[in-house]
Design a protein around this motif. Structure first.
Motif, PDB file in Angstrom:
ATOM      1  N   LYS A   1       0.889  -1.293   0.145  1.00 44.64           N
ATOM      2  CA  LYS A   1      -0.630  -0.020  -0.026  1.00 44.64           C
ATOM      3  C   LYS A   1       1.070   1.326  -0.013  1.00 44.64           C
ATOM      4  CE  LYS A   1      -4.274  -2.021  -0.041  1.00 44.64           C
ATOM      5  NZ  LYS A   1      -5.235  -1.408  -1.109  1.00 44.64           N
ATOM      6  N   VAL A   2       1.902   1.023   1.167  1.00 43.04           N
ATOM      7  CA  VAL A   2       2.681   2.201   1.157  1.00 43.04           C
ATOM      8  C   VAL A   2       3.505   2.468  -0.466  1.00 43.04           C
ATOM      9  CG1 VAL A   2       5.419   3.503   2.032  1.00 43.04           C
ATOM     10  CG2 VAL A   2       2.811   2.315   3.225  1.00 43.04           C
ATOM     11  N   SER A   3       3.528   1.793  -1.026  1.00 39.55           N
ATOM     12  CA  SER A   3       5.291   1.465  -2.774  1.00 39.55           C
ATOM     13  C   SER A   3       3.124   2.532  -3.398  1.00 39.55           C
ATOM     14  CB  SER A   3       5.154   0.451  -3.218  1.00 39.55           C
ATOM     15  OG  SER A   3       5.789   0.598  -4.466  1.00 39.55           O
ATOM     16  N   SER A   4       2.073   1.080  -3.536  1.00 39.60           N
ATOM     17  CA  SER A   4       1.418   2.051  -4.517  1.00 39.60           C
ATOM     18  C   SER A   4       1.488   3.382  -4.635  1.00 39.60           C
ATOM     19  CB  SER A   4       0.179   1.135  -4.495  1.00 39.60           C
ATOM     20  OG  SER A   4      -0.948   1.474  -5.229  1.00 39.60           O
ATOM     21  N   SER A   5       1.232   4.361  -2.850  1.00 39.10           N
ATOM     22  CA  SER A   5       0.887   5.542  -2.621  1.00 39.10           C
ATOM     23  C   SER A   5       1.881   6.347  -3.312  1.00 39.10           C
ATOM     24  CB  SER A   5       0.902   5.469  -1.263  1.00 39.10           C
ATOM     25  OG  SER A   5       0.242   5.228  -0.898  1.00 39.10           O
ATOM     26  N   ASN A   6       3.215   5.577  -3.053  1.00 40.38           N
ATOM     27  CA  ASN A   6       4.058   6.587  -3.267  1.00 40.38           C
ATOM     28  C   ASN A   6       4.327   7.208  -5.633  1.00 40.38           C
ATOM     29  OD1 ASN A   6       5.685   7.298  -0.902  1.00 40.38           O
ATOM     30  ND2 ASN A   6       6.637   5.899  -1.157  1.00 40.38           N
ATOM     31  N   THR A   7       3.903   5.879  -5.595  1.00 43.90           N
ATOM     32  CA  THR A   7       3.577   5.221  -7.461  1.00 43.90           C
ATOM     33  C   THR A   7       2.901   6.817  -7.757  1.00 43.90           C
ATOM     34  OG1 THR A   7       4.306   3.374  -7.164  1.00 43.90           O
ATOM     35  CG2 THR A   7       3.534   4.179  -9.518  1.00 43.90           C
TER      36      THR A   7
ATOM     37  N   ALA B   1       2.857  12.874  -9.776  1.00 42.54           N
ATOM     38  CA  ALA B   1       3.876  14.596 -10.027  1.00 42.54           C
ATOM     39  C   ALA B   1       3.971  16.188  -8.237  1.00 42.54           C
ATOM     40  CB  ALA B   1       4.627  16.191 -10.918  1.00 42.54           C
ATOM     41  N   LEU B   2       3.457  15.738  -7.369  1.00 42.64           N
ATOM     42  CA  LEU B   2       3.194  15.696  -6.353  1.00 42.64           C
ATOM     43  C   LEU B   2       4.509  15.954  -5.890  1.00 42.64           C
ATOM     44  CD1 LEU B   2       0.337  13.754  -5.283  1.00 42.64           C
ATOM     45  CD2 LEU B   2       0.171  15.893  -6.187  1.00 42.64           C
ATOM     46  N   PRO B   3       5.273  17.078  -4.802  1.00 42.26           N
ATOM     47  CA  PRO B   3       6.105  17.118  -4.348  1.00 42.26           C
ATOM     48  C   PRO B   3       6.509  16.443  -2.961  1.00 42.26           C
ATOM     49  CG  PRO B   3       5.276  19.235  -3.887  1.00 42.26           C
ATOM     50  CD  PRO B   3       4.062  18.117  -5.169  1.00 42.26           C
ATOM     51  N   TYR B   4       6.239  15.639  -2.989  1.00 51.39           N
ATOM     52  CA  TYR B   4       6.086  14.712  -1.819  1.00 51.39           C
ATOM     53  C   TYR B   4       6.621  12.843  -1.510  1.00 51.39           C
ATOM     54  CZ  TYR B   4       1.310  15.118  -1.555  1.00 51.39           C
ATOM     55  OH  TYR B   4      -0.037  14.995  -1.264  1.00 51.39           O
ATOM     56  N   ARG B   5       6.331  12.278  -0.367  1.00 50.56           N
ATOM     57  CA  ARG B   5       6.658  10.974  -0.598  1.00 50.56           C
ATOM     58  C   ARG B   5       6.582  10.017   0.774  1.00 50.56           C
ATOM     59  NH1 ARG B   5      11.619   8.116   0.327  1.00 50.56           N
ATOM     60  NH2 ARG B   5      10.548   6.680  -1.471  1.00 50.56           N
ATOM     61  N   LEU B   6       6.107   9.850   0.708  1.00 53.60           N
ATOM     62  CA  LEU B   6       5.952   8.621   2.574  1.00 53.60           C
ATOM     63  C   LEU B   6       7.701   7.893   2.651  1.00 53.60           C
ATOM     64  CD1 LEU B   6       2.396   6.653   2.316  1.00 53.60           C
ATOM     65  CD2 LEU B   6       2.984   8.817   2.886  1.00 53.60           C
ATOM     66  N   GLY B   7       7.595   7.784   3.634  1.00 55.05           N
ATOM     67  CA  GLY B   7       8.323   7.806   4.584  1.00 55.05           C
ATOM     68  C   GLY B   7       8.488   7.643   6.208  1.00 55.05           C
ATOM     69  N   ASN B   8       9.321   7.102   6.482  1.00 51.47           N
ATOM     70  CA  ASN B   8      10.109   6.800   8.143  1.00 51.47           C
ATOM     71  C   ASN B   8       8.093   6.402   8.546  1.00 51.47           C
ATOM     72  OD1 ASN B   8      12.160   7.463   8.528  1.00 51.47           O
ATOM     73  ND2 ASN B   8      11.725   9.696   8.552  1.00 51.47           N
ATOM     74  N   VAL B   9       7.459   5.310   7.447  1.00 50.37           N
ATOM     75  CA  VAL B   9       6.607   4.390   8.177  1.00 50.37           C
ATOM     76  C   VAL B   9       6.409   3.573   9.122  1.00 50.37           C
ATOM     77  CG1 VAL B   9       4.848   3.461   7.922  1.00 50.37           C
ATOM     78  CG2 VAL B   9       5.233   4.990   5.798  1.00 50.37           C
TER      79      VAL B   9
ATOM     80  N   GLY C   1       1.285  -9.923  24.563  1.00 51.60           N
ATOM     81  CA  GLY C   1       2.321  -9.183  23.701  1.00 51.60           C
ATOM     82  C   GLY C   1       2.142  -8.304  22.698  1.00 51.60           C
ATOM     83  N   GLY C   2       2.949  -7.572  22.162  1.00 56.22           N
ATOM     84  CA  GLY C   2       2.785  -6.483  21.207  1.00 56.22           C
ATOM     85  C   GLY C   2       4.082  -7.207  20.131  1.00 56.22           C
ATOM     86  N   PHE C   3       3.869  -6.420  19.271  1.00 58.48           N
ATOM     87  CA  PHE C   3       4.564  -6.653  18.196  1.00 58.48           C
ATOM     88  C   PHE C   3       4.690  -4.850  17.107  1.00 58.48           C
ATOM     89  CE2 PHE C   3       5.507  -7.479  12.793  1.00 58.48           C
ATOM     90  CZ  PHE C   3       6.552  -8.169  13.911  1.00 58.48           C
ATOM     91  N   SER C   4       6.143  -4.602  16.941  1.00 63.67           N
ATOM     92  CA  SER C   4       6.209  -3.123  16.624  1.00 63.67           C
ATOM     93  C   SER C   4       7.308  -3.499  15.005  1.00 63.67           C
ATOM     94  CB  SER C   4       6.722  -2.086  17.052  1.00 63.67           C
ATOM     95  OG  SER C   4       6.299  -0.625  16.852  1.00 63.67           O
ATOM     96  N   THR C   5       6.780  -2.601  14.273  1.00 58.82           N
ATOM     97  CA  THR C   5       8.168  -2.660  13.562  1.00 58.82           C
ATOM     98  C   THR C   5       7.946  -1.321  12.122  1.00 58.82           C
ATOM     99  OG1 THR C   5       8.882  -3.883  11.169  1.00 58.82           O
ATOM    100  CG2 THR C   5       6.587  -3.449  10.496  1.00 58.82           C
ATOM    101  N   GLU C   6       9.473  -1.228  11.861  1.00 57.90           N
ATOM    102  CA  GLU C   6       9.427   0.029  10.877  1.00 57.90           C
ATOM    103  C   GLU C   6       9.432   0.088   8.820  1.00 57.90           C
ATOM    104  OE1 GLU C   6      12.839   2.827  11.955  1.00 57.90           O
ATOM    105  OE2 GLU C   6      10.927   3.996  11.948  1.00 57.90           O
ATOM    106  N   LEU C   7       8.628   0.693   8.599  1.00 60.26           N
ATOM    107  CA  LEU C   7       9.020   0.211   7.274  1.00 60.26           C
ATOM    108  C   LEU C   7       9.115   1.689   6.152  1.00 60.26           C
ATOM    109  CD1 LEU C   7       5.826  -1.787   6.135  1.00 60.26           C
ATOM    110  CD2 LEU C   7       8.062  -2.841   5.971  1.00 60.26           C
ATOM    111  N   ILE C   8      10.270   1.631   6.053  1.00 60.65           N
ATOM    112  CA  ILE C   8      11.009   2.478   5.471  1.00 60.65           C
ATOM    113  C   ILE C   8      11.055   2.892   3.504  1.00 60.65           C
ATOM    114  CG2 ILE C   8      12.700   4.553   4.880  1.00 60.65           C
ATOM    115  CD1 ILE C   8      13.788   4.087   7.884  1.00 60.65           C
ATOM    116  N   SER C   9       9.844   3.336   3.098  1.00 57.14           N
ATOM    117  CA  SER C   9      10.333   3.494   1.647  1.00 57.14           C
ATOM    118  C   SER C   9      11.119   4.232   0.709  1.00 57.14           C
ATOM    119  CB  SER C   9       8.576   4.454   1.470  1.00 57.14           C
ATOM    120  OG  SER C   9       8.206   3.543  -0.001  1.00 57.14           O
ATOM    121  N   GLU C  10      11.470   3.133  -0.156  1.00 52.91           N
ATOM    122  CA  GLU C  10      12.673   4.411  -0.550  1.00 52.91           C
ATOM    123  C   GLU C  10      12.514   3.646  -2.160  1.00 52.91           C
ATOM    124  OE1 GLU C  10      16.718   2.176   0.405  1.00 52.91           O
ATOM    125  OE2 GLU C  10      16.252   3.767   2.381  1.00 52.91           O
ATOM    126  N   SER C  11      12.808   4.666  -2.733  1.00 58.31           N
ATOM    127  CA  SER C  11      12.427   4.728  -4.585  1.00 58.31           C
ATOM    128  C   SER C  11      13.797   3.837  -5.451  1.00 58.31           C
ATOM    129  CB  SER C  11      12.453   6.388  -5.276  1.00 58.31           C
ATOM    130  OG  SER C  11      12.395   5.894  -6.695  1.00 58.31           O
TER     131      SER C  11
END
Length: 399
Positions: free
Chosen positions: A267-273, A279-287, A309-319
């Motif tokens: 979903k994050v990659s699809s949004s960035n694409t 031609a929007l001047p921003y992108r998703l990162g540090n999700v 128990g909890g679970f946490s992760t961090e995704l960074i979208s890079e082109s």
């Protein structure tokens, strides 16, 4: 004249005490040509009342006429006109005594007139002075003057009546049957008055019953409406409970962590694409993704929404384009530590902090003194910027 003090002893048509009746003392005002109330009072437990006017209530514009009234329809009911008067010159007070007044009920009548100018006067006479007890001679004279009272009745022979020893005043004696008739008439009047009173009470009870019946009907209608609303609420509650149960059963199904992460990353990659295509001047990162729930024993799946128990992760979208992996470093010098962290995070950068003691009178504690990389330079997304913050020099503890 300064003021008027009037007294009265009010009785019912049965000779009983008339308690709790509101009375008015009225004086005739010449300027307006009408009667005006100058004092009011209510009879006490003995039927007595004292009506006192103010010093300015009675003026020279009023006629020397006073009357005692009570409320009535369409005009006030007049109980008495005038009375015994005595004026105190030193106190400038007029004392007026109406005496004992019998309050008439059904026998009230309009005041008679002989002058045509008073033909439109609608004044109801509702009171009569209580006369002293009438002697037997007066009663006999009344009967003799009204033969209809003694019709079909026999009289006692005067000669035989005189022959009987008696201490009474000689004269015409009333036949016992006449006396019985008069007494029966009095009892009949009393019974009629009681009948009128009972009819009035019955009418009041009938009105109360009608009002109570209307209130009961309204209450039943409201109860019916409330029961209908309660039934609808119960139905809606059952439907919501079924939906909640369905949602709980759906959310408590175990899901593969890999599937969740891959789906979110897609979903994050699809949004960035899409933003790049527009031609929007921003992108998703540090999700950052914070998955809370219970994990399976092998750590491959998780049940969302349950305590555990909890679970946490961090995704960074890079082109794939390396030119888009870098961003301009903002200027955070002079900002506080929390403000600098928010500014760097907004452009996809992290912050590493350090502290430097300030000299006496130099700088502001808590503000950024310097940063690396420098402002306006470029850095890779997700990289850290070292920011140095000033702090006050700690004084050595006394020995």
């Amino acid at each position: 004249m300064g003021k008027v003090i009037a007294t009265v002893h009010l009785l019912t048509d049965e000779g009983k005490v008339a308690e709790g009746h509101t009375l008015s003392l009225e004086a005739y005002q010449l300027k307006n040509r009408r009667w005006q109330a100058v004092a009011r009072s209510k009879t006490d437990a003995e039927g007595k009342a004292t009506l006192t006017t103010n010093n300015s209530a009675v003026s020279d514009t009023m006629a020397p006429a006073l009357r005692l009234t009570e409320a009535g329809s369409p005009a006030p009911r007049v109980l008495a006109h005038g009375g015994l008067m005595q004026y105190d010159t030193r106190q400038q007070t007029l004392f007026l005594d109406f005496g004992k007044i019998e309050r008439l009920e059904e026998t009230a009548h309009r005041l008679q007139h002989v002058d045509s100018r008073f033909a439109r006067t609608n004044e109801s006479v509702a009171g009569a002075p209580v006369a002293p007890q009438i002697s037997t001679l007066a009663v006999n004279r009344l009967v003799m003057a009204n033969p209809t009272l003694t019709a079909n009745l026999t009289r006692v022979d005067v000669a035989s009546e005189r022959a009987r020893p008696t201490a009474e005043v000689p004269g015409v004696k009333l036949d016992p049957a006449v006396t019985a008739t008069l007494l029966n008439t009095k009892e009949l009047d009393t019974l009629k008055a009681r009948e009128v009173q009972l009819n009035a009470q019955l009418l009041d009870k009938s009105r109360e019953f009608t009002l109570t019946a209307e209130q009961l009907s309204t209450a039943k209608s409201r109860i019916s409406t409330l029961e209908t609303n309660l039934s609808q609420t119960a139905t809606e509650k059952e439907a919501l409970a079924a939906k909640v149960k369905q949602l709980e059963s759906t959310t408590r199904k175990p899901a593969a962590i890999e599937t969740v992460l891959v789906g979110l990353g897609s979903k994050v990659s699809s949004s960035n694409t899409r933003m790049k295509a527009e031609a929007l001047p921003y992108r998703l990162g540090n999700v950052k993704i914070d998955l809370r729930g219970s994990m399976s024993d092998d750590g491959s799946s998780i049940v969302m929404g349950e305590a555990g128990g909890g679970f946490s992760t961090e995704l960074i979208s890079e082109s794939a384009d390396t030119g888009e992996t870098r961003t301009s470093v903002p200027d955070v010098i002079g900002l506080t530590e929390s403000a600098a962290r928010r500014v760097l995070r907004s452009v996809g950068l992290r912050m590493a902090s350090a502290h430097q003691q300030l000299a006496e009178g130099a700088g502001v504690p808590g503000q950024a003194l310097s940063q690396h990389p420098a402002p306006s330079s470029e850095a890779e997304y997700g990289s850290s910027v070292m920011v140095v913050f000033g702090e006050r020099k700690q004084e050595a503890a006394p020995k």
